[in-house]
Design an enzyme around this catalytic site. Structure first.
Site, PDB file in Angstrom:
ATOM      1  N   GLU A 142     -10.464  -1.919   5.007  1.00 38.92           N
ATOM      2  CA  GLU A 142      -9.207  -2.310   6.119  1.00 38.92           C
ATOM      3  C   GLU A 142     -10.170  -2.491   7.266  1.00 38.92           C
ATOM      4  O   GLU A 142      -9.326  -3.110   8.228  1.00 38.92           O
ATOM      5  CB  GLU A 142      -8.336  -0.942   6.183  1.00 38.92           C
ATOM      6  N   GLU A 153      -4.355  11.194  17.123  1.00 45.78           N
ATOM      7  CA  GLU A 153      -4.745  12.609  16.897  1.00 45.78           C
ATOM      8  C   GLU A 153      -5.519  12.614  15.362  1.00 45.78           C
ATOM      9  O   GLU A 153      -6.519  13.485  15.607  1.00 45.78           O
ATOM     10  CB  GLU A 153      -3.424  13.339  16.644  1.00 45.78           C
ATOM     11  N   SER A 192       4.606  -1.537   4.362  1.00 41.28           N
ATOM     12  CA  SER A 192       4.724  -2.934   4.689  1.00 41.28           C
ATOM     13  C   SER A 192       4.861  -3.930   3.688  1.00 41.28           C
ATOM     14  O   SER A 192       4.171  -4.049   2.704  1.00 41.28           O
ATOM     15  CB  SER A 192       3.282  -3.466   5.651  1.00 41.28           C
ATOM     16  N   SER A 201      -2.888   8.167  12.984  1.00 41.69           N
ATOM     17  CA  SER A 201      -2.562   8.245  14.392  1.00 41.69           C
ATOM     18  C   SER A 201      -3.811   8.789  15.312  1.00 41.69           C
ATOM     19  O   SER A 201      -4.770   8.911  14.760  1.00 41.69           O
ATOM     20  CB  SER A 201      -1.578   9.492  14.416  1.00 41.69           C
ATOM     21  N   GLN A 215       0.885  -1.238  -0.059  1.00 42.52           N
ATOM     22  CA  GLN A 215      -0.118  -0.105   0.014  1.00 42.52           C
ATOM     23  C   GLN A 215       1.049   1.330   0.137  1.00 42.52           C
ATOM     24  O   GLN A 215       1.623   1.662   0.950  1.00 42.52           O
ATOM     25  CB  GLN A 215      -1.102  -0.119   1.253  1.00 42.52           C
ATOM     26  N   GLY A 216       0.886   2.111  -1.121  1.00 37.71           N
ATOM     27  CA  GLY A 216       1.287   3.297  -1.258  1.00 37.71           C
ATOM     28  C   GLY A 216       0.560   4.611  -0.647  1.00 37.71           C
ATOM     29  O   GLY A 216       0.333   5.259  -1.696  1.00 37.71           O
TER      30      GLY A 216
END
Length: 392
Positions: A249, A373, A166, A371, A131-132
């Site tokens: 996902e 945040e 990954s 994240s 995944q880019g």
């Protein structure tokens, strides 16, 4: 939400359990428990062979429509498979990004030619994907990507950098979010391209993690090319397609993830019993809280999946990442408090045990995949309707 399994569901559970018991033996038995966060290097070739063995027996892409090579199983039976697979301590599968993310994205947004070209090889585990998305200046903020692509005749030419990719070093293809409209910003002017990894214009540099392993990578595109027809959706629609991928996902594999969490919790509890720390009121209380938290994760995931399945998804998915990331990070903390000073030393050549790997990898849980945040901003702005955060 009705969590009652039907007689048909229970029959399917028995089928999955029996098949795994009959087939995860012999040469495959040595793969039990291998793979996972921080341990993707374990028995890689064996796990890949096992994943292809699953494919030959019809155990990949279970929720995909039959016309695309799947089995079209209903939601609860997909959940059952992931539960039983994890409970059998079966090896972590290799093809997650292709099967759970890209495949459903192509089914929803790809052309007939793209589906015909890529879906069969995902089902058979013959091509692997990465995944880019993330970049050094645009990690969780996907709208800030700067990797660019320009159309040159019958091909796209890609230049830029991705990071935290990954298993890029093991992948055949990458789905890449690029900026394809010069002068565009934020969510506008992005496109979702399918780019082959094995070409001169792609350089992969592994990143060594705290665990000592390197499943994350930097990927540099320097004049890399892909065919003009390998854009998913229309050029400029990349944000919409990328968001669809992120929705997938949060799919049924999260249930299997949570059963894996349960195994880790059992390992922590066994360590506490073995060294007597379970008699410490603080440790005992935190273990109990972890069990309660894990049940909350399971019920929340089922509610979220039920909403997706009925086409009425709401804010549930927005909080999933916050819930499991903090639970898992806290489990890592608990693991180190259970083992005490022994957790500060390793074997020869930085050989970590399972609880040390759990602790070190879980430091990243609240960062990768969006994240905390960023997740809170999404909840505040898109779910609660609060004023948008000021941007420079």
């Amino acid at each position: 939400m009705d969590l009652t399994y039907s007689a048909e569901d229970e029959a399917f559970r028995a089928e999955v359990r029996e098949w795994l018991a009959d087939h995860l033996v012999g040469e495959w038995a040595a793969l039990r428990g291998t793979g996972g966060n921080g341990r993707d290097h374990e028995s890689y070739e064996g796990r890949l062979a096992w994943n292809r063995y699953l494919a030959k027996h019809g155990w990949t892409c279970l929720g995909w429509p039959e016309e695309h090579g799947g089995r079209g199983l209903p939601l609860f039976q997909q959940v059952i498979f992931h539960e039983e697979y994890a409970r059998a301590d079966a090896p972590v599968r290799i093809n997650h990004l292709g099967e759970e993310l890209l495949g459903p994205t192509l089914i929803a947004h790809g052309t007939d030619a793209q589906k015909e070209r890529f879906l069969p090889k995902i089902v058979a585990v013959e091509e692997l994907w990465c995944q880019g998305y993330s970049e050094t200046g645009a990690g969780s903020d996907l709208a800030g990507v700067r990797t660019r692509a320009r159309l040159d005749g019958d091909q796209w030419v890609v230049d830029g950098q991705k990071v935290w990719t990954s298993n890029a070093h093991l992948s055949d293809w990458c789905f890449v979010v690029c900026r394809t409209e010069p002068g565009s910003s934020r969510h506008h002017g992005l496109s979702y391209l399918l780019v082959p990894m094995k070409q001169p214009g792609v350089e992969v540099r592994p990143i060594q993690q705290l665990t000592g392993t390197s499943e994350f990578n930097e990927v540099f595109f320097d004049g890399a090319v892909t065919s003009a027809d390998l854009v998913v959706g229309e050029p400029g629609d990349g944000w919409k397609v990328a968001m669809a991928t992120l929705g997938f996902e949060r799919g049924v594999s999260t249930i299997g993830q949570q059963v894996g969490f349960a195994r880790e919790l059992e390992t922590v509890e066994e360590a506490a019993r073995a060294n007597g720390t379970i008699d410490d009121p603080d440790i005992s209380s935190r273990l109990a809280q972890a069990h309660v938290g894990l049940e909350v994760l399971r019920l929340h995931a089922l509610r979220t999946l039920s909403a997706y399945d009925s086409g009425s998804s709401g804010p549930e998915a927005s909080v999933s990442k916050l819930l499991w990331a903090r639970w898992h990070r806290d489990l890592g903390d608990l693991a180190m408090d259970v083992v005490g000073l022994a957790g500060l030393t390793t074997g020869a050549d930085y050989a970590l045990d399972r609880l040390q790997s759990l602790y070190l990898f879980s430091r990243a849980d609240t960062i990768y995949g969006g994240s905390d945040e960023i997740q809170r901003n999404i909840i505040a702005e898109r779910v609660l309707g609060l004023p948008r955060e000021a941007r420079a």
